[in-house]
Design a protein around this motif. Sequence first.
Motif, mmCIF file in Angstrom:
data_model
loop_
_atom_site.group_PDB
_atom_site.id
_atom_site.type_symbol
_atom_site.label_atom_id
_atom_site.label_comp_id
_atom_site.label_asym_id
_atom_site.label_seq_id
_atom_site.Cartn_x
_atom_site.Cartn_y
_atom_site.Cartn_z
ATOM 1 N N LEU A 81 13.471 33.239 17.798
ATOM 2 C CA LEU A 81 14.664 32.807 18.023
ATOM 3 C C LEU A 81 15.384 32.053 16.746
ATOM 4 N N ILE A 82 14.331 31.104 16.299
ATOM 5 C CA ILE A 82 14.745 30.592 14.968
ATOM 6 C C ILE A 82 15.005 31.567 13.646
ATOM 7 N N ALA A 83 13.839 32.620 13.781
ATOM 8 C CA ALA A 83 14.090 33.554 12.581
ATOM 9 C C ALA A 83 14.914 34.287 12.781
ATOM 10 N N ASN A 84 15.560 34.511 13.692
ATOM 11 C CA ASN A 84 16.557 35.383 14.006
ATOM 12 C C ASN A 84 18.345 34.956 13.947
ATOM 13 N N ASN A 85 18.239 33.410 13.860
ATOM 14 C CA ASN A 85 19.487 32.961 14.046
ATOM 15 C C ASN A 85 19.649 31.964 12.797
ATOM 16 N N ILE B 163 22.038 29.752 11.988
ATOM 17 C CA ILE B 163 22.342 28.378 12.512
ATOM 18 C C ILE B 163 20.754 27.787 12.893
ATOM 19 N N PHE B 164 20.124 28.187 13.490
ATOM 20 C CA PHE B 164 18.742 27.450 14.072
ATOM 21 C C PHE B 164 18.117 27.263 12.901
ATOM 22 N N GLN B 165 17.984 28.166 11.844
ATOM 23 C CA GLN B 165 17.129 27.979 10.667
ATOM 24 C C GLN B 165 17.887 26.793 9.883
ATOM 25 N N GLN B 166 19.170 26.500 9.624
ATOM 26 C CA GLN B 166 19.421 25.401 9.216
ATOM 27 C C GLN B 166 19.321 23.999 9.835
ATOM 28 N N TRP B 167 19.318 24.185 11.367
ATOM 29 C CA TRP B 167 19.004 23.042 12.036
ATOM 30 C C TRP B 167 17.462 22.534 12.050
ATOM 31 N N THR B 168 16.706 23.598 11.782
ATOM 32 C CA THR B 168 15.257 23.541 12.179
ATOM 33 C C THR B 168 14.531 23.272 10.709
ATOM 34 N N GLU B 169 13.872 22.148 10.641
ATOM 35 C CA GLU B 169 13.387 21.775 9.305
ATOM 36 C C GLU B 169 11.761 22.143 9.434
ATOM 37 N N ASP B 170 11.321 22.070 10.377
ATOM 38 C CA ASP B 170 9.815 22.471 10.598
ATOM 39 C C ASP B 170 9.572 23.702 11.689
ATOM 40 N N LYS B 171 9.558 24.789 11.010
ATOM 41 C CA LYS B 171 9.475 26.090 11.997
ATOM 42 C C LYS B 171 8.110 26.514 11.987
ATOM 43 N N ASP B 172 7.137 25.723 11.622
ATOM 44 C CA ASP B 172 5.450 26.189 11.622
ATOM 45 C C ASP B 172 4.737 25.445 12.867
#
Length: 166
Positions: free
Chosen positions: A21-25, A27-36
């Motif tokens: 969800l984060i990878a394909n959005n 806005i979520f990428q901007q909001w999310t600092e730690d994706k790992d």
Amino acid sequence: FPVTIIAADIKDFVSGKTNRLIANNPIFQQWTEDKDSIEQKHVGNNVIYFRGTWTERAAIAIPADLYISDETDRSKQDIVGQYRTRLQHSKFAWEWYFSNPSVPSVGVDKYWSISDQKHWFVKCDCGEWQYLTFDNIKGNPPIFACKKCGKELERRKGKWVKRWQN
């Protein structure tokens, strides 16, 4: 806020759903600092913790404003109850429970019975307000129709109404 999932499923849930969800959005990428991180995500100034519901240790030491329980009926019920204590400091103390109901007075049925039992009401063009039940499904192909006049309902135009006001 903690999100509880059956412990063995956390890795699959976060890597297979949340991270996608984060990878394909954008806005979520901007909001999310730690994706790992599998067990937590930093979202703005907040942290989402992904925890299990099979050990007492999982429910310790994480204060929360929002508790989301997925597969509530498949979780250890005493651990789900311990997570509720994590909301004691919060001015919000929001709780969301999701599951397929299993038996009366357990899991989501238990939390539904002590909630304000909101229903989604929609208003037909004829002026009739109603919440949706199987009685609203009519025709072939099926539509959600007004119980009074039979016209198709615009389900997005509605409001949540508490069954129990207090």
